[in-house]
Design an enzyme around this catalytic site. Structure first.
Site, PDB file in Angstrom:
ATOM      1  N   ARG A 186       0.832  -1.214   0.000  1.00 50.51           N
ATOM      2  CA  ARG A 186       0.000   0.000   0.000  1.00 50.51           C
ATOM      3  C   ARG A 186       0.868   1.267   0.000  1.00 50.51           C
ATOM      4  O   ARG A 186       0.551   2.252   0.671  1.00 50.51           O
ATOM      5  CB  ARG A 186      -0.969  -0.019   1.187  1.00 50.51           C
ATOM      6  CG  ARG A 186      -1.972  -1.165   1.147  1.00 50.51           C
ATOM      7  CD  ARG A 186      -2.846  -1.200   2.372  1.00 50.51           C
ATOM      8  NE  ARG A 186      -2.054  -1.511   3.557  1.00 50.51           N
ATOM      9  CZ  ARG A 186      -2.435  -1.268   4.800  1.00 50.51           C
ATOM     10  NH1 ARG A 186      -3.597  -0.698   5.036  1.00 50.51           N
ATOM     11  NH2 ARG A 186      -1.676  -1.589   5.821  1.00 50.51           N
ATOM     12  N   HIS A 189     -17.571   9.608   3.566  1.00 49.89           N
ATOM     13  CA  HIS A 189     -16.448   9.306   2.681  1.00 49.89           C
ATOM     14  C   HIS A 189     -15.641  10.549   2.328  1.00 49.89           C
ATOM     15  O   HIS A 189     -14.732  10.491   1.500  1.00 49.89           O
ATOM     16  CB  HIS A 189     -16.949   8.617   1.410  1.00 49.89           C
ATOM     17  CG  HIS A 189     -17.513   7.255   1.680  1.00 49.89           C
ATOM     18  ND1 HIS A 189     -18.828   7.061   2.001  1.00 49.89           N
ATOM     19  CD2 HIS A 189     -16.929   6.032   1.708  1.00 49.89           C
ATOM     20  CE1 HIS A 189     -19.045   5.767   2.202  1.00 49.89           C
ATOM     21  NE2 HIS A 189     -17.910   5.126   2.026  1.00 49.89           N
ATOM     22  N   GLU A 225     -17.403  -1.004  17.509  1.00 44.63           N
ATOM     23  CA  GLU A 225     -16.648  -2.020  16.783  1.00 44.63           C
ATOM     24  C   GLU A 225     -15.123  -1.854  16.836  1.00 44.63           C
ATOM     25  O   GLU A 225     -14.434  -2.098  15.841  1.00 44.63           O
ATOM     26  CB  GLU A 225     -17.116  -2.068  15.319  1.00 44.63           C
ATOM     27  CG  GLU A 225     -18.610  -2.277  15.166  1.00 44.63           C
ATOM     28  CD  GLU A 225     -19.084  -2.216  13.712  1.00 44.63           C
ATOM     29  OE1 GLU A 225     -18.241  -2.326  12.812  1.00 44.63           O
ATOM     30  OE2 GLU A 225     -20.292  -2.049  13.506  1.00 44.63           O
ATOM     31  N   HIS A 267     -28.495  -1.974   6.483  1.00 44.20           N
ATOM     32  CA  HIS A 267     -27.864  -0.778   5.925  1.00 44.20           C
ATOM     33  C   HIS A 267     -27.365  -1.077   4.527  1.00 44.20           C
ATOM     34  O   HIS A 267     -26.779  -2.137   4.275  1.00 44.20           O
ATOM     35  CB  HIS A 267     -26.688  -0.332   6.809  1.00 44.20           C
ATOM     36  CG  HIS A 267     -25.820   0.692   6.145  1.00 44.20           C
ATOM     37  ND1 HIS A 267     -26.281   1.960   5.859  1.00 44.20           N
ATOM     38  CD2 HIS A 267     -24.547   0.641   5.681  1.00 44.20           C
ATOM     39  CE1 HIS A 267     -25.327   2.636   5.251  1.00 44.20           C
ATOM     40  NE2 HIS A 267     -24.269   1.872   5.125  1.00 44.20           N
TER      41      HIS A 267
END
Length: 774
Positions: free
Chosen positions: A21, A710, A500, A657
Site C-alpha cells: 500500500r 467518505h 466495533e 444498511h
C-alpha cells in the site's frame, strides 16, 4: 496506418496501490500535510517503475505494448474526467490556464472541501471497487486538458518500455456520468458524445506521439443492458464513437476492452468500425454466437478470471482461447478484467495452509498463467503440458479436501422451509417494538463503527503478534467501548452502538470467527481512492463454532439505559467482499452464511439486545449486469437475509444498511428483505433516493444518510437540516430515522464528533418544526 502486432500475452490492468500500500501511505501523508506533493508524486512514479519491472520479470514483453499503463492516484474514471476537462464548476479554481489539474486540485475534486461536495461515488459494475461519477451538462466544455498519461508513456519509454496506456472509453464514460444539477430534465450525458470525440482523438494522437503504439479504451458499459438511455442508443453510440476514432489522424492502434460480461449484440457493430483489437470476457461471458464477425480483428481473450483468486482450469482456458483462433485475425490471452480486483502475490501469504495456497492465483500468478497460456496457444498444448496437468491436479485435490463439503451443514440448508424466512405482520412488529424500545420522533443513531484510532490498531496488532495477552486486549477494547458509549450519550444519540473497535474489517472479522474461511496478511485490494480491504477467502462449507459479537454488545448495553444495536454483516455482503468458492452456486453458499448469522442473532436476542442491524451494503453490488439474470439473484439474496433474520421475536427490531445501492434498481428486493428499518446512502446524491422511497410506497423505517462519511468535510447544521426536510418530503415522520451514510471507521474523531453533534442538533431542530406544524 501501420499497426504493430498485438502481443500474445497481456493484462488489462494491475493492482495500483502497491504490494504494501505504498501509494495509499504517500497520498494520505500528502493529504495530512506531512509531505509535499512532489514526494507523493515520486512515490507514485517509483511504484509505476516497480510494477513495469515486475510484470516484465513475470514474462510480459517490455517493448510490445503487453504492459498496460493504468496507474491512478485515486480513480480511473476521475482520471478520464480530468483528462477531457470535465471538472465541475464548483472546482473551476483548481484548473490551471492550460486545463491541467495538479495533485492538490485532483484530490480536492475527489474528496471535497468546505461546502463543496466531492463527486458522487458508486459501485464499478458488479465489483467492490467504487468510482467517482462525472458530472456532465449541456455547457460542460470538453478539451484535452490533462497530459498525465502521455507523460507516463514517455517515462516508460525512457526506462526502456513500450507500454499501452488505458483510458475509460467515451461511451462508457458518458453512460456512467450524471447530469449536472442545472441540466434540463430530458438531458442525457450521452447527448454530448459528438462534442467529446474530438477530445479523445486529440488525446490519442498525443499518446501516439509520446510513444504509445497501442491504446486500450475500456468499454464495460457495453456488457450491461440496464442503461436508462436504451440499448439502441448505446449501440448507435458505439458505431458513432469508434467510426470517428478509427478515422482520427495520427492515432495509435486501438484495443477496446469489454470486461465483466458478454458483449452480445454490441460485438458486431464494435468490430465493424475497424478497431484493431477487441477484448472479450470469456469468464463472465461466452463465445460469440457468430464468430465470423471477428474476421480481420485481433481478439484479446479474457480466459483467466481477473475477478477472483482461484487457480482455475487452465486446460479449459486454453481451449476457449484456441476456439477463437479459427475466426479472428489473431488471438491474445489475458485475464477477463483488470487485475486491480485481486491482491499482488499469493507467495507472500506464508501463514496460509500450503494446500489452500496451492489452489490460489493472485495478480502475479495470473500474469504467469497468461504467459503460460499464450505459449500454449502459439507452441501447442504439449509445450505447457506440465503446467496444465499441475493445475488439474490442484483442482482435484481441492474438491476432495476435508472441510470443502460437510454433510451436516448441507443437511441443515436442505431442511430449510418457507416458514424459516418469515417474521409475521409488519404492523404487529412495529407496535411491539415501539413498546419495547420507547423511541421518539426522528430517532438518531449511527451505522455502527466509530473511528479506529492508532491506539486501537496498535492493540489489535500487538494481540495478533502475541505481545498483548487476551485479558489485556479485552481490557483495551472495553475501555474504547466505554468511551464510545459515553460519547454517544453526550452527543444525545437515541440508539447507541459499541463502535466495533475489535473489528479490523466488517467482513474479515466474521471470517476469522467462522469455519470455512481463511484470511490473508498482504491481500490488499483497492476499494476506492486510498482505501483498501483484505477480502477473506471462503473456501469451504460455513458454520459458526461459537458466539462472535455477543460479549461486546452486551458490555455496551451494561453501560447505558439507551437501546444498543447489535452489529452484524449480512450474508450477501460477506460473499461480495470475500473471494468466494467457485465450485457451487452462490445462493447455496449464502444460505450457509445465513444460518451461521441466524445463530448469532438468536444469541444476541437472548442476551437482551433488542435491536440488531444486519448490514447489506453489497446487495446492489452483486446484481447481474443483464436484466434477465437479476430475478434469480434477487430471489436467493433476499431469501438468505430473511433466513438470517427471521428467527427473532416480533419485538426485536431488525435493521439493515445499504450504501451506494442505486435504490430504485433494487427497491423491490430491499422491500423484500423485510427489515424493520433500512438505512441507505443519500448525502452525496442530495437525497435523490427519497423520490424512489416515496414512489415505492415503502412502509417501514428508513434512514437516508444525512452525513457523507467518505469525505473529511463536516456538514453544517443548516445543510443537515435541509437534507432532513427533503427526506420528509418522501418519508413520513413516524418512519424517518436520522443517521450518517455509512460507518465512521475511516474518519478521525474531531471531524466525527463535530459532524454528529451537528446531526443531532439538526434532528432536534426539525423535530421542533414538526411539532409546531402538527
Amino acid at each position: 496506418m501501420t499497426t504493430t502486432p498485438f502481443p500474445t500475452a497481456t493484462i488489462l490492468g494491475y493492482p495500483r496501490i502497491g504490494p504494501d500500500r505504498e501509494l495509499k501511505k504517500a497520498l494520505e501523508a500528502f493529504w495530512r500535510g506531512a509531505i509535499p506533493a512532489a514526494d507523493a508524486e515520486q512515490a507514485a512514479q517509483d511504484l509505476r517503475r516497480a510494477n513495469r519491472a515486475r510484470l516484465a520479470s513475470l514474462g510480459l514483453g517490455r517493448d510490445d505494448s503487453a504492459i498496460p499503463e493504468a496507474s491512478s492516484y485515486y480513480d480511473h474514471v476521475l482520471d478520464t474526467a480530468v483528462a477531457v476537462g470535465a471538472v465541475p464548476a464548483r472546482f473551476a479554481d483548481v484548473v490551471g490556464p492550460d486545463g491541467a489539474v495538479d495533485l492538490a486540485g485532483y484530490s480536492t475534486i475527489a474528496r471535497g472541501r468546505g461546502e463543496d461536495a466531492p463527486l458522487e461515488m458508486t459501485k464499478w459494475f458488479d465489483s467492490n471497487y467504487h468510482y467517482l461519477v462525472p458530472e456532465i451538462g449541456p455547457d460542460t466544455v470538453f478539451r484535452a486538458a490533462d497530459r498525465r498519461r502521455a507523460a507516463e508513456v514517455r517515462e516508460a519509454v525512457a526506462d526502456g518500455f513500450v507500454t499501452r496506456p488505458v483510458l475509460v472509453g467515451p461511451v462508457t464514460f458518458l453512460l456512467l456520468a450524471k447530469p449536472t444539477d442545472d441540466a434540463p430534465e430530458d438531458f442525457r450525458p450521452l447527448d454530448r458524445l459528438a462534442d467529446l470525440l474530438p477530445v479523445y482523438a486529440e488525446l490519442l494522437a498525443e499518446l501516439r506521439a509520446a510513444g504509445a503504439e497501442w491504446v486500450q479504451l475500456d468499454e464495460p458499459a457495453l456488457v450491461t443492458d440496464t442503461h436508462t438511455v436504451g440499448r439502441e442508443a448505446v449501440l448507435a453510440a458505439v458505431t458513432s464513437a469508434y467510426d470517428a476514432l478509427v478515422a482520427a489522424p495520427g492515432r495509435p492502434a486501438l484495443l477496446v476492452a469489454a470486461p465483466y460480461g458478454d458483449l452480445r449484440d454490441a460485438l458486431a457493430p464494435l468490430v465493424a468500425t475497424g478497431i484493431e483489437a477487441v477484448g472479450i470476457d470469456l469468464v463472465r461471458g461466452a463465445q460469440p454466437e457468430d464468430p465470423s464477425v471477428l474476421a480481420g480483428t485481433t481478439v484479446v481473450a479474457g480466459v483467466v478470471d481477473g475477478h477472483n483468486i482461484w487457480r482455475g482450469d487452465l486446460s479449459a482456458a486454453l481451449s476457449a482461447a484456441s476456439e477463437l483462433g479459427a475466426h479472428a485475425a489473431a488471438v491474445s490471452v489475458s485475464p477477463s478484467t483488470s487485475l486491480l480486483h485481486v491482491p499482488h502475490d499469493v507467495s507472500r501469504e506464508e501463514h496460509l495452509d500450503p494446500e489452500l495456497r496451492s489452489w490460489l492465483a493472485f495478480a502475479d500468478q495470473k500474469v504467469s498463467q497468461v504467459v503460460t497460456l499464450a505459449r500454449g496457444l502459439t507452441e501447442g498444448q504439449d509445450a505447457v503440458r506440465a503446467e496444465l496437468d499441475e493445475a488439474a491436479e490442484s483442482l482435484a485435490r481441492r474438491a476432495s479436501t476435508t472441510g470443502v463439503r460437510i454433510p451436516s451443514i448441507r443437511e441443515r440448508v436442505a431442511a430449510l422451509t418457507a416458514d424459516d424466512a418469515e417474521r409475521g405482520d409488519v404492523d404487529d412488529r412495529r407496535t411491539a417494538q415501539q413498546e419495547a424500545l420507547g423511541l421518539g420522533l426522528l430517532p438518531t443513531t449511527t451505522i455502527g463503527s466509530f473511528p479506529q484510532t492508532g491506539d486501537i490498531r496498535r492493540s489489535r496488532a500487538a494481540h495478533a503478534r502475541g505481545d498483548l495477552s487476551d485479558a489485556d486486549y479485552e481490557d483495551a477494547m472495553r475501555a474504547e467501548i466505554a468511551r464510545v458509549v459515553a460519547l454517544q450519550e453526550d452527543l444525545g444519540l437515541d440508539v447507541v452502538v459499541h463502535g466495533e473497535p475489535e473489528r479490523n474489517d466488517m467482513v474479515q472479522y466474521f471470517a476469522e470467527n467462522l469455519d470455512g474461511f481463511a484470511v490473508t496478511q498482504h491481500g490488499w485490494v483497492q476499494s476506492y481512492g486510498s482505501r483498501a480491504t483484505r477480502p477473506s477467502i471462503l473456501w469451504g462449507d460455513v458454520s459458526r463454532p461459537a458466539p462472535i459479537t455477543v460479549s461486546w454488545s452486551s458490555y455496551a448495553a451494561s453501560l447505558t439505559p439507551k437501546p444498543v444495536k447489535g452489529m452484524l454483516t449480512g450474508p450477501v455482503t460477506i460473499l461480495a467482499w470475500s473471494f468466494v468458492r467457485d465450485d457451487q452456486p452462490l445462493g447455496d453458499t449464502a444460505l450457509q452464511v445465513a444460518l451461521a448469522l441466524r445463530d448469532e442473532i438468536a444469541d444476541l436476542e437472548a442476551a437482551g439486545i433488542g435491536i440488531v442491524q444486519v448490514d447489506e451494503p453489497a446487495l446492489r453490488e452483486l446484481l447481474p449486469l443483464r436484466s434477465e439474470d437479476q430475478p434469480a439473484y434477487l430471489d436467493w439474496s433476499v431469501r438468505s437475509f430473511r433466513v438470517a433474520t427471521s428467527g427473532v421475536d416480533r419485538a426485536t427490531q431488525i435493521h439493515t444498511h445499504l450504501c451506494y445501492s442505486e435504490f430504485a434498481e433494487v427497491i423491490d428486493a430491499i422491500d423484500g428483505l423485510g427489515a424493520d428499518v433500512t438505512s441507505i446512502e443519500a448525502a452525496r446524491s442530495r437525497m435523490e433516493v427519497v423520490d424512489d422511497v416515496a414512489a415505492s410506497g415503502f412502509s417501514r423505517g428508513v434512514g437516508p444518510g444525512v452525513y457523507d462519511i467518505h469525505s473529511p468535510r463536516v456538514p453544517s447544521v443548516a445543510e443537515i437540516t435541509g437534507l432532513i426536510e427533503t427526506a420528509l418530503d418522501g418519508v413520513s415522520t413516524d418512519l424517518l430515522w436520522i443517521n450518517p451514510d455509512c460507518g465512521l471507521k475511516t474518519r478521525g474523531y474531531d471531524e466525527t464528533v463535530a459532524a454528529l453533534r451537528n446531526m443531532v442538533e439538526a434532528a432536534n431542530t426539525v423535530r421542533e418544526r414538526v411539532r409546531v406544524r402538527a
